[in-house]
Design an enzyme around this catalytic site. Structure first.
Site, PDB file in Angstrom:
ATOM      1  N   ARG A   1      10.794  -7.625   5.404  1.00 49.80           N
ATOM      2  CA  ARG A   1      10.862  -6.244   5.880  1.00 49.80           C
ATOM      3  C   ARG A   1      11.353  -6.214   7.328  1.00 49.80           C
ATOM      4  NH1 ARG A   1       5.384  -2.879   4.898  1.00 49.80           N
ATOM      5  NH2 ARG A   1       4.929  -3.173   7.080  1.00 49.80           N
TER       6      ARG A   1
ATOM      7  N   ARG B   1      -0.829  -8.372  13.632  1.00 49.27           N
ATOM      8  CA  ARG B   1      -1.395  -7.423  12.670  1.00 49.27           C
ATOM      9  C   ARG B   1      -2.186  -8.139  11.579  1.00 49.27           C
ATOM     10  NH1 ARG B   1       3.797  -4.816  11.132  1.00 49.27           N
ATOM     11  NH2 ARG B   1       2.669  -3.708   9.521  1.00 49.27           N
TER      12      ARG B   1
ATOM     13  N   ARG C   1     -10.423   1.272   8.840  1.00 52.46           N
ATOM     14  CA  ARG C   1      -9.855  -0.048   9.126  1.00 52.46           C
ATOM     15  C   ARG C   1     -10.791  -0.921   9.965  1.00 52.46           C
ATOM     16  NH1 ARG C   1      -3.772   0.786   9.069  1.00 52.46           N
ATOM     17  NH2 ARG C   1      -2.790  -0.973  10.101  1.00 52.46           N
TER      18      ARG C   1
ATOM     19  N   LYS D   1       0.828  -1.219   0.000  1.00 51.01           N
ATOM     20  CA  LYS D   1       0.000   0.000   0.000  1.00 51.01           C
ATOM     21  C   LYS D   1       0.857   1.262   0.000  1.00 51.01           C
ATOM     22  CE  LYS D   1      -2.534  -0.764   3.717  1.00 51.01           C
ATOM     23  NZ  LYS D   1      -2.081  -2.099   4.159  1.00 51.01           N
TER      24      LYS D   1
ATOM     25  N   ARG E   1      10.774  -1.055  11.045  1.00 57.44           N
ATOM     26  CA  ARG E   1       9.727  -0.494  11.879  1.00 57.44           C
ATOM     27  C   ARG E   1       9.638  -1.254  13.200  1.00 57.44           C
ATOM     28  NH1 ARG E   1       4.385   0.288   8.277  1.00 57.44           N
ATOM     29  NH2 ARG E   1       3.560  -0.697  10.147  1.00 57.44           N
TER      30      ARG E   1
HETATM   31  P1  AMP Z   1       0.118   0.930   9.248  1.00 55.52           P
HETATM   32  O1  AMP Z   1       1.352   1.707   8.947  1.00 55.52           O
HETATM   33  O2  AMP Z   1      -1.078   1.391   8.453  1.00 55.52           O
HETATM   34  O3  AMP Z   1       0.318  -0.554   9.169  1.00 55.52           O
HETATM   35  O4  AMP Z   1      -0.266   1.249  10.773  1.00 55.52           O
HETATM   36  C1  AMP Z   1       0.618   0.941  11.831  1.00 55.52           C
HETATM   37  C2  AMP Z   1      -0.148   0.892  13.142  1.00 55.52           C
HETATM   38  O5  AMP Z   1      -0.782   2.155  13.392  1.00 55.52           O
HETATM   39  C3  AMP Z   1      -1.288  -0.109  13.191  1.00 55.52           C
HETATM   40  O6  AMP Z   1      -0.853  -1.414  13.524  1.00 55.52           O
HETATM   41  C4  AMP Z   1      -2.179   0.496  14.273  1.00 55.52           C
HETATM   42  O7  AMP Z   1      -1.663   0.271  15.567  1.00 55.52           O
HETATM   43  C5  AMP Z   1      -2.055   1.979  13.977  1.00 55.52           C
HETATM   44  N1  AMP Z   1      -3.081   2.425  13.000  1.00 55.52           N
HETATM   45  C6  AMP Z   1      -2.853   2.935  11.756  1.00 55.52           C
HETATM   46  N2  AMP Z   1      -4.003   3.237  11.142  1.00 55.52           N
HETATM   47  C7  AMP Z   1      -4.992   2.915  12.015  1.00 55.52           C
HETATM   48  C8  AMP Z   1      -6.408   2.965  11.966  1.00 55.52           C
HETATM   49  N3  AMP Z   1      -7.063   3.403  10.881  1.00 55.52           N
HETATM   50  N4  AMP Z   1      -7.092   2.528  13.050  1.00 55.52           N
HETATM   51  C9  AMP Z   1      -6.459   2.091  14.152  1.00 55.52           C
HETATM   52  N5  AMP Z   1      -5.130   1.989  14.263  1.00 55.52           N
HETATM   53  C10 AMP Z   1      -4.393   2.401  13.200  1.00 55.52           C
END
Ligand code: AMP
Length: 192
Positions: A125, A146, A88, A13, A135
């Site tokens: 990664r 996740r 989400r 993404k 990360r």
């Molecule tokens: P991502 O980079 O989109 O994988 O997001 C990393 C982390 O940020 C996720 O595992 C959540 O802990 C938090 N996060 C990001 N976007 C959301 C969302 N829309 N709702 C809840 N938590 C989020």
């Protein structure tokens, strides 16, 4: 164009989002990036979400919706935007509907990648990093969490947009350029 990019962690993404926003000249609104920036800045919000993010769980729906609402009020988002990582959960869909009303998203693009490929990419990664940086939430235990959260809480979101006739599935396998070409075909030549 009001877009959202959807798919499991590791679907690509972030990479595709960067290409879409460059071609269509719309802001890239990544909730993960915004939250990581909060954590880095040491803000009060960052302090509240760090442990949740590190564990692979989702931060509360109302909290993330507030962050998105504030971002979407910025003038650069008026002509359109690309949401990445939001909505989400089904509750976040309701909250986004409220934020955008009376408008709606034009399209949700689902990057379709088989589970085995996603797991392989995420593990890679976790070892080598993404753009040189590993990360904090890219470790085996958190990756599993996740993916479980994605399957349990996030996948129903795609069904909502499917029912609304707004979901477009794109094959997310192959090279970055191949995947982007499929997305560009879908969106039309407007940005190219
Ligand atoms: P991502 O980079 O989109 O994988 O997001 C990393 C982390 O940020 C996720 O595992 C959540 O802990 C938090 N996060 C990001 N976007 C959301 C969302 N829309 N709702 C809840 N938590 C989020």
């Amino acid at each position: 164009m009001r877009l959202a990019l959807f798919g499991p962690p590791g679907a690509g993404k972030g990479t595709q989002a960067a290409k879409i926003v460059a071609a269509w000249r719309i802001p890239h609104i990544s909730t993960g990036d915004m939250l990581r920036a909060e954590v880095r800045s040491g803000s009060e919000l960052g302090g509240r979400v760090k442990a949740i993010m590190d564990s692979g769980h989702l931060v509360p729906d109302e909290l993330i919706a507030e962050v998105v609402a504030a971002r979407l009020k910025q003038p650069d988002a008026a002509p359109g935007f690309l949401l990445d990582g939001f909505p989400r959960t089904p509750r976040q869909v309701e909250l986004l509907d409220g934020i955008l009303a009376p408008a709606n998203l034009d399209r949700m693009i689902l990057l379709d990648v088989p589970d085995a490929v996603v797991e392989q990419r995420l593990l890679g990664r976790a070892v080598t990093g993404d753009g040189g940086q590993v990360r904090a939430d890219d470790n085996l235990e958190t990756i599993r969490k996740r993916l479980a959260v994605y399957r349990g809480e996030t996948m129903p979101v795609a069904e909502v947009y499917q029912r609304r006739g707004l979901l477009a599935r794109v094959d997310g396998t192959g090279t970055v350029e191949q995947v982007f070409a499929r997305i560009a075909d879908l969106l039309g030549a407007g940005g190219r």
